[in-house]
Write an enzyme that holds these catalytic residues in place. Structure first.
Site, short mmCIF file in Angstrom:
data_model
loop_
_atom_site.label_atom_id
_atom_site.label_comp_id
_atom_site.label_asym_id
_atom_site.label_seq_id
_atom_site.Cartn_x
_atom_site.Cartn_y
_atom_site.Cartn_z
CB CYS A 48 37.03 46.50 50.84
SG CYS A 48 35.90 44.98 51.44
CG HIS A 49 32.80 45.66 56.59
ND1 HIS A 49 33.11 44.22 56.94
CD2 HIS A 49 32.20 46.68 57.34
CE1 HIS A 49 31.99 44.89 58.39
NE2 HIS A 49 31.98 46.01 58.42
CB THR A 50 37.40 42.81 54.76
OG1 THR A 50 36.88 42.14 53.52
CG2 THR A 50 38.49 42.05 54.98
CG HIS A 70 41.71 44.13 50.56
ND1 HIS A 70 41.42 44.35 51.95
CD2 HIS A 70 40.53 44.05 49.97
CE1 HIS A 70 39.67 44.76 51.60
NE2 HIS A 70 39.50 43.92 50.72
CD GLU A 71 37.30 47.09 47.58
OE1 GLU A 71 37.04 45.95 47.38
OE2 GLU A 71 37.12 48.19 47.59
CB CYS A 100 51.28 29.64 42.93
SG CYS A 100 50.37 27.94 42.40
CB CYS A 103 49.00 24.69 43.78
SG CYS A 103 47.39 25.96 43.72
CB CYS A 106 46.75 27.68 39.94
SG CYS A 106 47.17 28.91 41.17
CB CYS A 114 46.09 30.00 45.04
SG CYS A 114 48.18 29.06 44.65
NE ARG A 118 42.41 28.20 49.67
CZ ARG A 118 42.45 27.01 49.95
NH1 ARG A 118 41.47 27.06 51.22
NH2 ARG A 118 42.92 26.13 48.85
CB CYS A 178 38.61 43.53 47.27
SG CYS A 178 37.86 42.59 49.10
NE ARG A 373 34.66 48.57 48.14
CZ ARG A 373 33.87 47.66 48.81
NH1 ARG A 373 33.51 48.52 49.61
NH2 ARG A 373 34.12 47.16 48.87
#
Length: 380
Positions: A48-50, A70-71, A100, A103, A106, A114, A118, A178, A373
């Site tokens: 991903c670009h992130t 993260h994907e 979670c 909270c 959530c 969250c 987060r 993501c 992707r």
């Protein structure tokens, strides 16, 4: 997998030793999961670009050495103390943000932000004890957004793991953890276009095209793609985009162009660039009385949104969204089912596939703007 539970696992991981330098496939040690954590075997991951943005370390706090990613899609290898809703063998998507379930966010039906889980891009350790679960010869290797999926095994907080249909192909649905869900949810959950409405999408990258996919699923009659790169227009037709506007080709603000095209403005707009001017245009191009604009892109931290207040008085609505307003654990399984039911088409987002040893090729594709992707097979 039960034979490895509670033990350190040695496996391959793509380690970023310093900013902007090619990742290096290393043998890392992955510690067992601690309380409320799970250890996952990653089978497929995507770029991903992130990941690229933080690998380049432009404008943020650099944290190295680090394992990005993260994907992804994988299988639970083992669980830590207190984990009751996941078991070894479960098919899952790890997610950069969490749920979670306790909270205020959530418990709210209106939020997915969250308090505990987060996204935190600066944190390179687990929240339970402030330590990493990765090491090489005793040297800590840091985590990325709580997932670090560029490793054959990773440890994730249980609140950041969505259990999904075991029949879902992980090499396809991994992209839902993501970007694709972010754009899709921005349209379906936040903009909520009615059937027959007109929707403008600002930015036709993967997130923008997934927002267009959401508009298509919602039954929009006209989907207008806005992008400075006209080369993206042909590809965007696959995602239901019907009209195209390149702002650089006009000598007037693009919001005026869109208003003229749509008899006063679009019903909904979704901004997926992070450019502050595009954000303002996305808001100002919606129709007075009922128009809704949704901001998805992340702007520069010093950017300021400026628009005449009369736009609000004229009943235009501006909204923001985070991860498409999806709660990861509660909502992602149903998004996977949209794919399984052939409502959602994921194949058209996947333009490249490489083996894990070729992971730097995925970065090359992203940096040169080739495709959407790239899926990385962890098994070479």
């Amino acid at each position: 997998m039960a034979s490895t539970a509670g033990k350190v696992i040695k496996c391959r991981a793509a380690v970023a030793w310093e900013a902007g330098k090619p990742l290096v496939i290393e043998e890392v040690e992955v510690a067992p999961p601690q309380a409320m954590e799970v250890r996952l075997k990653i089978l497929y991951t995507s770029l991903c670009h992130t990941d690229v943005y933080f690998w380049e370390a432009k404008g943020q706090t650099p944290v190295f050495p680090r394992i990005f990613g993260h994907e992804a899609g994988g299988v639970v290898e083992s669980v830590g103390e207190g984990v009751t809703d996941l078991a070894p063998g479960d098919h899952v998507l790890p997610v950069f943000t969490g749920e979670c379930k306790e909270c205020a966010h959530c418990r709210s039906e209106e939020s997915n932000m969250c308090d505990l889980l987060r996204i935190n891009t600066d944190r390179g350790v687990m929240i339970s004890d402030g330590k990493t679960r990765f090491s090489i010869n005793g040297k800590p290797i840091y985590h990325f957004v709580g997932t670090s999926t560029f490793s054959e095994y990773t440890v994730v907080h249980v609140g950041c793991v969505a259990q999904i249909n075991p029949l879902a192909p992980l090499d396809k649905v991994c992209v839902l953890s993501c970007g694709i869900s972010t754009g899709l949810g921005a349209t379906l959950n936040v903009a909520k276009p009615r059937k027959g409405s007109t929707v403008a999408i600002f930015g036709l990258g993967a997130v923008g095209l997934s927002a267009a996919e959401g508009a298509r699923l919602a039954g929009a009659s006209r989907i207008i793609g806005v992008d400075l790169n006209s080369r993206r227009f042909e590809e965007a037709k696959k995602f239901g985009v019907t009209d195209f506007v390149n702002p650089s080709e006009y000598n007037k603000p693009v919001q005026e162009v869109l208003a003229e095209m749509t008899n006063g403005g679009v019903d909904r707009s979704v901004e997926c660039t992070g450019n502050i001017n595009a954000m303002i245009s996305a808001f100002e191009c919606v129709h007075d009385g009922w128009g809704v604009a949704v901001l998805v892109g992340v702007p520069h931290k010093d950017a300021v949104f400026k628009t005449p207040p009369v736009n609000f008085l004229n009943e235009k609505t501006l909204k923001g969204t985070f991860f498409g307003n999806y709660k990861p654990r509660s909502d992602l399984p149903s998004v996977v089912e949209k794919y399984m039911n052939k409502e959602l088409e994921l194949e058209k987002f996947i333009t490249h596939t490489v083996s894990f040893s070729e992971i730097n090729k995925a970065f090359e594709y992203m940096l040169t703007g080739e495709g959407l992707r790239c899926i990385i097979r962890m098994a070479d």
